[in-house]
Design a protein around this motif. Structure first.
Motif, PDB file in Angstrom:
ATOM      1  N   VAL A 139       0.815  -1.225   0.000  1.00 19.98           N
ATOM      2  CA  VAL A 139       0.000   0.000   0.000  1.00 19.98           C
ATOM      3  C   VAL A 139       0.845   1.270   0.000  1.00 19.98           C
ATOM      4  O   VAL A 139       0.336   2.367   0.242  1.00 19.98           O
ATOM      5  CB  VAL A 139      -0.972   0.027   1.197  1.00 19.98           C
ATOM      6  CG1 VAL A 139      -2.094  -0.958   0.993  1.00 19.98           C
ATOM      7  CG2 VAL A 139      -0.244  -0.261   2.514  1.00 19.98           C
ATOM      8  N   PHE A 140       2.131   1.134  -0.282  1.00 17.32           N
ATOM      9  CA  PHE A 140       2.999   2.306  -0.306  1.00 17.32           C
ATOM     10  C   PHE A 140       3.460   2.617  -1.718  1.00 17.32           C
ATOM     11  O   PHE A 140       3.952   1.748  -2.436  1.00 17.32           O
ATOM     12  CB  PHE A 140       4.224   2.075   0.592  1.00 17.32           C
ATOM     13  CG  PHE A 140       5.232   3.183   0.505  1.00 17.32           C
ATOM     14  CD1 PHE A 140       4.911   4.464   0.915  1.00 17.32           C
ATOM     15  CD2 PHE A 140       6.505   2.951   0.000  1.00 17.32           C
ATOM     16  CE1 PHE A 140       5.831   5.499   0.827  1.00 17.32           C
ATOM     17  CE2 PHE A 140       7.433   3.971  -0.095  1.00 17.32           C
ATOM     18  CZ  PHE A 140       7.091   5.246   0.319  1.00 17.32           C
ATOM     19  N   PHE A 141       3.280   3.884  -2.134  1.00 18.44           N
ATOM     20  CA  PHE A 141       3.740   4.351  -3.444  1.00 18.44           C
ATOM     21  C   PHE A 141       3.230   3.413  -4.531  1.00 18.44           C
ATOM     22  O   PHE A 141       3.918   3.079  -5.481  1.00 18.44           O
ATOM     23  CB  PHE A 141       5.281   4.415  -3.470  1.00 18.44           C
ATOM     24  CG  PHE A 141       5.828   5.257  -4.591  1.00 18.44           C
ATOM     25  CD1 PHE A 141       5.546   6.608  -4.672  1.00 18.44           C
ATOM     26  CD2 PHE A 141       6.666   4.692  -5.548  1.00 18.44           C
ATOM     27  CE1 PHE A 141       6.071   7.385  -5.708  1.00 18.44           C
ATOM     28  CE2 PHE A 141       7.192   5.458  -6.586  1.00 18.44           C
ATOM     29  CZ  PHE A 141       6.894   6.808  -6.662  1.00 18.44           C
ATOM     30  N   ARG A 142       1.967   3.016  -4.381  1.00 11.60           N
ATOM     31  CA  ARG A 142       1.370   2.018  -5.262  1.00 11.60           C
ATOM     32  C   ARG A 142       0.279   2.656  -6.113  1.00 11.60           C
ATOM     33  O   ARG A 142      -0.526   3.448  -5.598  1.00 11.60           O
ATOM     34  CB  ARG A 142       0.763   0.894  -4.412  1.00 11.60           C
ATOM     35  CG  ARG A 142       0.259  -0.325  -5.187  1.00 11.60           C
ATOM     36  CD  ARG A 142       1.432  -1.054  -5.804  1.00 11.60           C
ATOM     37  NE  ARG A 142       1.019  -2.156  -6.658  1.00 11.60           N
ATOM     38  CZ  ARG A 142       0.885  -3.416  -6.236  1.00 11.60           C
ATOM     39  NH1 ARG A 142       1.091  -3.723  -4.964  1.00 11.60           N
ATOM     40  NH2 ARG A 142       0.551  -4.354  -7.079  1.00 11.60           N
ATOM     41  N   ALA A 143       0.243   2.332  -7.372  1.00 16.04           N
ATOM     42  CA  ALA A 143      -0.818   2.851  -8.239  1.00 16.04           C
ATOM     43  C   ALA A 143      -2.175   2.558  -7.612  1.00 16.04           C
ATOM     44  O   ALA A 143      -2.463   1.421  -7.243  1.00 16.04           O
ATOM     45  CB  ALA A 143      -0.732   2.204  -9.610  1.00 16.04           C
ATOM     46  N   GLY A 144      -2.982   3.602  -7.476  1.00 14.23           N
ATOM     47  CA  GLY A 144      -4.296   3.435  -6.865  1.00 14.23           C
ATOM     48  C   GLY A 144      -4.276   3.484  -5.352  1.00 14.23           C
ATOM     49  O   GLY A 144      -5.308   3.304  -4.712  1.00 14.23           O
ATOM     50  N   GLY A 145      -3.104   3.723  -4.775  1.00 10.86           N
ATOM     51  CA  GLY A 145      -2.975   3.754  -3.319  1.00 10.86           C
ATOM     52  C   GLY A 145      -2.986   5.171  -2.773  1.00 10.86           C
ATOM     53  O   GLY A 145      -2.706   6.142  -3.479  1.00 10.86           O
ATOM     54  N   LEU A 146      -3.274   5.285  -1.485  1.00 19.01           N
ATOM     55  CA  LEU A 146      -3.327   6.588  -0.827  1.00 19.01           C
ATOM     56  C   LEU A 146      -1.929   7.175  -0.649  1.00 19.01           C
ATOM     57  O   LEU A 146      -1.019   6.496  -0.171  1.00 19.01           O
ATOM     58  CB  LEU A 146      -3.994   6.456   0.537  1.00 19.01           C
ATOM     59  CG  LEU A 146      -5.456   6.017   0.537  1.00 19.01           C
ATOM     60  CD1 LEU A 146      -5.886   5.619   1.948  1.00 19.01           C
ATOM     61  CD2 LEU A 146      -6.346   7.130  -0.008  1.00 19.01           C
ATOM     62  N   MET A 147      -1.777   8.448  -0.987  1.00 23.86           N
ATOM     63  CA  MET A 147      -0.490   9.096  -0.819  1.00 23.86           C
ATOM     64  C   MET A 147      -0.139   9.328   0.641  1.00 23.86           C
ATOM     65  O   MET A 147       1.033   9.532   0.985  1.00 23.86           O
ATOM     66  CB  MET A 147      -0.468  10.426  -1.571  1.00 23.86           C
ATOM     67  CG  MET A 147      -0.419  10.294  -3.074  1.00 23.86           C
ATOM     68  SD  MET A 147      -0.114  11.898  -3.855  1.00 23.86           S
ATOM     69  CE  MET A 147      -0.032  11.429  -5.575  1.00 23.86           C
TER      70      MET A 147
END
Length: 258
Positions: free
Chosen positions: A67-75
């Motif tokens: 969930v880190f620096f992932r496309a579609g993930g929260l910044m």
């Protein structure tokens, strides 16, 4: 009549079906904890506060990276990627460090987490010393906590197991919201005739399902608040770098791993 040995295709299909069943169990049986956790995350993101994620343990670090620096993930996700338990620095070293009392405390203190912060702790077994220390020091500091781990695995593990924290506690008993990943004892689930050990683990699927479900539910709660959170776009997609660059100034210096 003796049943003929299962073919490779049959075994692989069975594994796929079991993984999907596990994912569906998480979605169906953990709705309450998932929604409660998503509301906590949404409140932090709405206030432009970071959500810290720590997966102390070899493959549990994959959950943090999911969930880190992932496309579609929260910044707003701050991945705590501590070098100590990363498999890339040595698998046996990783296991030894995750079993070292006091280590998790050092990691959380080094991150400077304080009252009102939010920490997600992910570990398939929910018992190791680094994990429990992280939960305990977070609790002492007034940090809100969400845990993702297997209740069955934790509750079935002997109190004298070498991986356990000296207090013998389980993650799901320490956090504010506990999400059960449903991972069965030993993680691997496929039995092969003639082999003593099972193969093909499932915890990475379970953790990823729980975490991405949290992202979805969080975004929906933010939508209801009238907040559109910044979300990473793949840098390999058209316009990805440009889209992400608009928000980087808000996170550089706050998110260490950036």
């Amino acid at each position: 009549m003796t049943r003929p040995p299962r073919t490779a295709d049959e075994i692989c299909t069975g594994y796929l079906e079991d993984v999907v069943t596990l994912m569906r169990r998480i979605q169906r049986e953990e709705t309450g904890p998932l929604d409660a956790a998503a509301r906590m995350i949404a409140d932090h993101v709405a206030e432009d506060r970071l959500v810290h994620v720590f997966g102390p343990g070899g493959h549990s670090n994959l959950a943090t990276q999911e969930v880190f620096f992932r496309a579609g993930g929260l910044m707003h996700v701050n991945a705590i990627l501590d070098e100590g338990t990363l498999l890339s620095n040595g698998a046996l070293r990783s296991m030894a460090i995750e079993r070292t009392p006091g280590y998790g405390r050092i990691v959380i203190e080094d991150q400077g987490l304080a009252a009102g912060d939010l920490l997600i702790l992910v570990n398939a077994y929910g018992i190791n010393a680094a994990l429990i220390d992280a939960a305990l020091v977070a609790k002492e500091r007034g940090v809100k906590t969400i845990g993702i781990s297997s209740r069955q695995h934790a509750e079935s593990t002997a109190a004298d197991h070498p991986a356990r924290h000296p207090s013998k506690q389980n993650l799901h008993d320490l956090v504010d919201v506990a999400i059960d990943s449903k991972v069965q004892i030993g993680d691997a689930i496929v039995e092969i005739p003639g082999m003593a050990e099972r193969i093909a683990a499932v915890s990475t699927f379970a953790n990823a399902t729980a975490l991405n479900t949290l992202v979805i539910r969080t975004v929906l709660h933010l939508r209801d608040k009238g907040v559109e959170p910044p979300v990473w776009r793949s840098g390999n997609a058209p316009g990805g770098d440009e889209a992400n660059r608009k928000f980087l100034g808000n996170f550089r210096g706050r998110v260490r791993a950036l």
